[in-house]
Design a protein around this motif. Structure first.
Motif, mmCIF file in Angstrom:
data_model
loop_
_atom_site.group_PDB
_atom_site.id
_atom_site.type_symbol
_atom_site.label_atom_id
_atom_site.label_comp_id
_atom_site.label_asym_id
_atom_site.label_seq_id
_atom_site.Cartn_x
_atom_site.Cartn_y
_atom_site.Cartn_z
ATOM 1 N N ILE A 174 0.770 -1.087 -0.068
ATOM 2 C CA ILE A 174 0.076 -0.012 -0.003
ATOM 3 C C ILE A 174 1.035 1.368 0.027
ATOM 4 C CG2 ILE A 174 -1.844 1.383 1.346
ATOM 5 C CD1 ILE A 174 -2.610 -1.624 2.507
ATOM 6 N N SER A 175 0.449 2.223 -0.946
ATOM 7 C CA SER A 175 1.310 3.388 -1.135
ATOM 8 C C SER A 175 0.931 4.417 0.103
ATOM 9 C CB SER A 175 1.362 3.947 -2.438
ATOM 10 O OG SER A 175 1.906 5.276 -2.473
ATOM 11 N N ARG A 176 1.514 4.684 0.846
ATOM 12 C CA ARG A 176 1.148 5.777 1.905
ATOM 13 C C ARG A 176 1.018 7.206 1.330
ATOM 14 N NH1 ARG A 176 -1.487 2.760 5.869
ATOM 15 N NH2 ARG A 176 -0.337 1.140 6.191
ATOM 16 N N SER A 177 1.496 7.618 0.237
ATOM 17 C CA SER A 177 1.282 8.800 -0.568
ATOM 18 C C SER A 177 -0.036 8.948 -1.087
ATOM 19 C CB SER A 177 2.316 8.943 -1.631
ATOM 20 O OG SER A 177 2.335 8.126 -2.442
ATOM 21 N N ARG A 178 -0.715 8.163 -1.460
ATOM 22 C CA ARG A 178 -2.036 8.106 -1.751
ATOM 23 C C ARG A 178 -3.245 8.263 -0.942
ATOM 24 N NH1 ARG A 178 -2.421 2.913 -5.339
ATOM 25 N NH2 ARG A 178 -4.412 3.929 -5.795
ATOM 26 N N ARG B 212 -6.427 7.384 1.441
ATOM 27 C CA ARG B 212 -6.742 6.060 1.499
ATOM 28 C C ARG B 212 -8.069 5.933 1.638
ATOM 29 N NH1 ARG B 212 -5.366 4.237 6.427
ATOM 30 N NH2 ARG B 212 -4.688 1.937 5.814
ATOM 31 N N ALA B 213 -8.800 4.693 1.414
ATOM 32 C CA ALA B 213 -10.018 4.318 1.780
ATOM 33 C C ALA B 213 -10.157 2.947 1.776
ATOM 34 C CB ALA B 213 -10.949 4.983 0.503
ATOM 35 N N ALA B 214 -11.529 2.541 2.547
ATOM 36 C CA ALA B 214 -11.725 1.176 2.520
ATOM 37 C C ALA B 214 -13.050 0.951 2.272
ATOM 38 C CB ALA B 214 -11.420 0.939 3.959
ATOM 39 N N ILE B 215 -13.726 -0.367 1.994
ATOM 40 C CA ILE B 215 -15.063 -0.909 1.789
ATOM 41 C C ILE B 215 -15.454 -1.209 3.153
ATOM 42 C CG2 ILE B 215 -16.423 -2.851 0.552
ATOM 43 C CD1 ILE B 215 -14.124 -2.678 -1.670
ATOM 44 N N GLY B 216 -16.598 -0.800 3.507
ATOM 45 C CA GLY B 216 -17.151 -1.350 4.545
ATOM 46 C C GLY B 216 -18.589 -1.928 4.100
ATOM 47 N N LEU B 217 -18.799 -3.055 4.415
ATOM 48 C CA LEU B 217 -19.892 -4.072 4.138
ATOM 49 C C LEU B 217 -20.860 -4.203 5.438
ATOM 50 C CD1 LEU B 217 -18.771 -6.653 1.709
ATOM 51 C CD2 LEU B 217 -19.783 -4.403 1.323
ATOM 52 N N ASP B 218 -22.195 -4.036 5.467
ATOM 53 C CA ASP B 218 -22.824 -4.269 6.746
ATOM 54 C C ASP B 218 -24.049 -5.521 6.260
ATOM 55 O OD1 ASP B 218 -24.370 -4.249 9.038
ATOM 56 O OD2 ASP B 218 -25.407 -2.257 8.619
ATOM 57 N N CYS C 111 -6.340 4.967 -3.058
ATOM 58 C CA CYS C 111 -5.833 3.532 -2.403
ATOM 59 C C CYS C 111 -6.842 2.818 -1.565
ATOM 60 C CB CYS C 111 -4.376 3.572 -1.779
ATOM 61 S SG CYS C 111 -3.805 2.418 -1.031
ATOM 62 N N VAL C 112 -7.557 1.870 -2.099
ATOM 63 C CA VAL C 112 -8.645 1.074 -1.263
ATOM 64 C C VAL C 112 -7.851 0.104 -0.512
ATOM 65 C CG1 VAL C 112 -10.373 -0.504 -1.380
ATOM 66 C CG2 VAL C 112 -10.269 1.304 -2.943
ATOM 67 N N ALA C 113 -7.724 0.301 0.862
ATOM 68 C CA ALA C 113 -6.694 -0.175 1.645
ATOM 69 C C ALA C 113 -6.905 -1.574 2.083
ATOM 70 C CB ALA C 113 -6.229 0.545 2.791
ATOM 71 N N GLY C 114 -8.386 -1.843 2.075
ATOM 72 C CA GLY C 114 -8.925 -3.323 2.754
ATOM 73 C C GLY C 114 -10.236 -3.055 2.585
#
Length: 339
Positions: free
Chosen positions: A2-6, A8-14, A68-71
């Motif tokens: 993962i590039s720390r310069s970009r 970041r976001a994540a997908i959240g599923l409920d 960057c989608v981090a997870g």
């Protein structure tokens, strides 16, 4: 890597018993994209997981190239072993020992974290919602049932069996007349203050012939919902208001018990029934003030409505990735909290 310069976001599923919500959330808690659909209940875990995968894939496709989608984080109804990412049991979904995290790690080349749906909603409210100013707080989701999450000194407490803080199953009424709860016991808070409880009481008053507009509702639609009771109470129906106030009194007593146990700074109430907070809150607050242990009450800043609404669970699921958690060793059952 993962590039720390970009950004970041994540997908959240409920994953709830009736609705599946997916969000793309950035590291400030802002929702960038949203997808929602009915949960394909009764079709087996493979069908449900595939529906979740489709929503996650759609959110990934919606992410701009410079993000960057981090997870991926997921909240699932029922007890969850968050260390292994396994849903141990979900009565609403008919699941037992479903390896949710392993499925998504295989489907996407991303880190995956999974926890109980109410606990991740608790994290969402603590990250960017109504509890963001507090380190020790309780959330309750009051809908079909009553779920809860407990954060102690900034740490979400799951318990050794991954089901700590089941405030909805505090015994409230003893004896043969106590209503049956979905857990199989009688007289739980959930059986007295949930949307299901409100609906049950409304049916009973109509069957007894009490004068109420709810009789007309049932005659017209064939049934009565908790929302029908709320609307009738707002229009001045005395019977409907009594049902709501009785549920609120039970809820306030349950909250007072939790205040005595956990000494929180705040209690956050969400879920469908919380849409009637204007009717519930005066009775709830009075019950808490009258029944909570005074030294604990002195530290309670208030009982507040949830801020994130239907997005709370998916925002909290994304926070599993974006605001990482310290997790106990497998089988340890120790504390879980933010670094």
């Amino acid at each position: 890597m993962i590039s720390r310069s970009r950004a970041r976001a994540a997908i959240g599923l409920d994953l709830g018993g009736s609705t599946l919500t997916g969000l793309l959330v950035d590291e400030t808690g802002r929702v960038l994209a949203r997808r929602r659909r009915a949960t394909p209940r009764g079709q087996g875990p493979e069908t449900v997981l595939e529906a979740m995968r489709e929503e996650a894939a759609g959110l990934l496709a919606a992410a701009p190239p410079d993000l960057c989608v981090a997870g991926l984080g997921a909240g699932v109804a029922g007890p969850v072993d968050a260390v292994r990412g396994v849903c141990l049991f979900s009565p609403n979904l008919g699941w037992r020992d479903v390896e949710v995290a392993a499925y998504f790690r295989q489907a996407f080349d991303l880190p995956v974290l999974v926890d109980n749906d109410v606990r991740v909603a608790t994290l969402g409210e603590g990250w960017v919602g109504a509890a963001k100013s507090y380190r020790t707080f309780i959330t309750l989701t009051v809908g079909t049932g009553i779920g809860s999450g407990v954060v102690l000194d900034g740490r979400l407490w799951p318990g050794p069996g991954h089901s700590a803080g089941e405030i909805g199953h505090i015994p409230m009424k003893i004896g043969p007349g106590a209503p049956l709860c979905g857990c199989g016991r009688r007289g739980c808070l959930e059986a007295l203050a949930s949307g299901t409880a409100i609906r049950r009481e409304a049916r009973l008053v109509v069957e007894r012939g009490e004068p109420t507009v709810l009789a007309e509702v049932r005659a017209t639609t064939g049934d009565i919902t908790a929302r029908d009771v709320t609307e009738a109470a707002r229009t001045g129906d005395a019977v409907a208001r009594r049902i709501i106030e009785e549920a609120a009194d039970h809820l306030g007593t349950g909250i007072a018990t939790a205040v005595n146990l956990f000494n929180p700074e705040a209690v956050i109430v969400g879920g469908g029934v919380a849409g009637a907070w204007d009717l519930l809150s005066p009775v709830v607050e009075r019950a808490v003030a009258e029944r909570a242990f005074p030294p604990n009450l002195a530290f309670l800043r208030g009982v507040f409505p949830a801020a994130l609404g239907e997005d709370a669970g998916a925002v909290g699921a994304a926070s599993l990735v974006l605001a990482p958690l310290e997790r106990p060793a497998a089988g340890d059952g120790g504390e879980v909290g933010r670094r």
